[in-house]
Design an enzyme around this catalytic site. Sequence first.
Site, PDB file in Angstrom:
ATOM      1  N   LYS A   1      -4.300  11.703  -2.483  1.00 47.62           N
ATOM      2  CA  LYS A   1      -4.049  11.379  -3.956  1.00 47.62           C
ATOM      3  C   LYS A   1      -5.469  11.703  -4.719  1.00 47.62           C
ATOM      4  CE  LYS A   1      -0.413   8.039  -3.728  1.00 47.62           C
ATOM      5  NZ  LYS A   1       0.255   6.933  -4.120  1.00 47.62           N
TER       6      LYS A   1
ATOM      7  N   LYS B   1      -9.112   3.109 -10.756  1.00 54.20           N
ATOM      8  CA  LYS B   1      -7.879   2.973  -9.536  1.00 54.20           C
ATOM      9  C   LYS B   1      -8.813   4.300  -8.593  1.00 54.20           C
ATOM     10  CE  LYS B   1      -3.665   3.201  -7.459  1.00 54.20           C
ATOM     11  NZ  LYS B   1      -2.193   2.982  -7.722  1.00 54.20           N
TER      12      LYS B   1
ATOM     13  N   GLU C   1     -13.495   6.526 -18.093  1.00 54.75           N
ATOM     14  CA  GLU C   1     -11.898   6.155 -17.949  1.00 54.75           C
ATOM     15  C   GLU C   1     -11.766   4.923 -18.891  1.00 54.75           C
ATOM     16  OE1 GLU C   1      -9.373   7.585 -16.784  1.00 54.75           O
ATOM     17  OE2 GLU C   1      -9.813   8.562 -15.016  1.00 54.75           O
TER      18      GLU C   1
ATOM     19  N   ARG D   1       1.423   0.818   1.301  1.00 58.97           N
ATOM     20  CA  ARG D   1       2.398   2.213   1.345  1.00 58.97           C
ATOM     21  C   ARG D   1       3.291   1.605   2.535  1.00 58.97           C
ATOM     22  NH1 ARG D   1      -2.599   6.516   0.554  1.00 58.97           N
ATOM     23  NH2 ARG D   1      -2.950   5.788  -1.612  1.00 58.97           N
TER      24      ARG D   1
ATOM     25  N   LYS E   1      -9.602  -1.255  -9.084  1.00 59.27           N
ATOM     26  CA  LYS E   1      -8.820  -1.405  -8.096  1.00 59.27           C
ATOM     27  C   LYS E   1      -9.515  -0.476  -6.914  1.00 59.27           C
ATOM     28  CE  LYS E   1      -4.364  -0.497  -6.135  1.00 59.27           C
ATOM     29  NZ  LYS E   1      -3.032  -0.002  -6.578  1.00 59.27           N
TER      30      LYS E   1
ATOM     31  N   SER F   1      -3.928  -4.485  -0.826  1.00 59.43           N
ATOM     32  CA  SER F   1      -3.178  -4.887   0.560  1.00 59.43           C
ATOM     33  C   SER F   1      -4.248  -4.963   1.780  1.00 59.43           C
ATOM     34  CB  SER F   1      -1.853  -3.913   0.704  1.00 59.43           C
ATOM     35  OG  SER F   1      -2.571  -2.680   0.472  1.00 59.43           O
TER      36      SER F   1
HETATM   37  C1  PBG Z   1       1.311   3.015  -6.517  1.00 60.57           C
HETATM   38  C2  PBG Z   1       0.337   1.825  -6.351  1.00 60.57           C
HETATM   39  C3  PBG Z   1      -0.525   1.728  -5.433  1.00 60.57           C
HETATM   40  C4  PBG Z   1      -0.829   0.449  -5.254  1.00 60.57           C
HETATM   41  C5  PBG Z   1      -0.396  -0.345  -6.576  1.00 60.57           C
HETATM   42  N1  PBG Z   1       0.418   0.570  -6.998  1.00 60.57           N
HETATM   43  C6  PBG Z   1      -0.463   2.454  -4.048  1.00 60.57           C
HETATM   44  C7  PBG Z   1      -1.193   3.933  -4.391  1.00 60.57           C
HETATM   45  O1  PBG Z   1      -1.884   4.173  -5.143  1.00 60.57           O
HETATM   46  O2  PBG Z   1      -0.945   4.426  -3.162  1.00 60.57           O
HETATM   47  C8  PBG Z   1      -1.645  -0.272  -4.039  1.00 60.57           C
HETATM   48  C9  PBG Z   1      -1.667  -1.709  -4.146  1.00 60.57           C
HETATM   49  C10 PBG Z   1      -2.388  -2.336  -2.929  1.00 60.57           C
HETATM   50  O3  PBG Z   1      -2.682  -1.633  -1.794  1.00 60.57           O
HETATM   51  O4  PBG Z   1      -2.341  -3.516  -2.459  1.00 60.57           O
HETATM   52  N2  PBG Z   1       0.787   3.876  -7.714  1.00 60.57           N
END
Ligand code: PBG
Length: 335
Positions: A228, A206, A244, A216, A259, A285
């Site tokens: 992050k 991720k 990982e 968000r 992701k 998203s």
């Molecule tokens: C939270 C999480 C996030 C997403 C899925 N779980 C956001 C982040 O890590 O800030 C993002 C999914 C998306 O953008 O569709 N841990």
Amino acid sequence: MTDENELEYVLDLPERPRRNRRTDSIRRMVRETHLSPDNLIWPVFVVDGEDTRQPISSMPGVERMSIDVLVGEVKEAEALGIPAVALFPAIDESLKDSMATESTNPDGLLQRTIKALKEAAPALTVITDVAMDPYSSDGHDGIVRDGVIVNDETLEVLAAMAIAQAKAGADIVAPSDMMDGRVGFIRESLDEAGFTDVGILAYTAKYASSFYGPFRDALESAPRFGDKKTYQMDPANGKEALRELTLDIEEGADMVMVKPALPYLDVLWRVKEASSVPVAAYHVSGEYAMLIAAGEKGWLDHQAVMMESHLCIRRAGADVILTYAAKDVARFLQG
Ligand code: PBG
């Protein structure tokens, strides 16, 4: 070049790949990759209330839904052949704190949603997100101490969250937090609590991506300070995804994930090549928003690029795709 002898124009080409593309039936016969509703996981946003649909402006077509509305929508998804949903709760600001306490409330929004869905659609797979950010007053995935996201103490919170979700009926828990050692810690905690049949879908690679912006917005979960980057991966790194992957599989992940999806298809390919467990990709998203926006502007044929994107994510190695367009894709596949 004479008019009489057309054969003069025929080159000596024994290999003509176009022959396999000549007709639709031949193309179907030799197609290497297929997309089916079986390959789709639908991520949904749930909010407290009744008969409530709140549009998300940066994700046209996506809404936060109250449980009653969600139940109807999810039954539709199931009827379209979609096997699973991934739940994301929009938690009221007043319930957020630095330890994400609300995440283990047996009567909390997420836990109530899981129960309602398992009752309404028992055969559908319910996947839940394990990370502190939707519940955290800091908007981070882990515990914050003096501006630092601390790893080992966070694991206790994540494990308690996973157990609360399993108790409510979650089929698969999906840690998206990127803390070190969390898959093993959660696996052990679930097993000790008697949930040996609850699976783990690990957010393995991720990335610290700017493509999460609209998500968000949907949960009002943006970090309240900083970013992050000390836990999510550097977008510049590919090989690190394999490190990982090794750890997550050793620690007991049943499925792994890459992701975002589209800008990271090379990572997806590498992970698929090396993985002994099924691989998921999250079409996030921001990727969803881009395709919709270009369609709204009339710059791209939205439906065509949506289907192409999902097919390409499959070709790059995804067994399953988490996608906000799951129902549209499934409807299109139905014809
Ligand atoms: C939270 C999480 C996030 C997403 C899925 N779980 C956001 C982040 O890590 O800030 C993002 C999914 C998306 O953008 O569709 N841990």
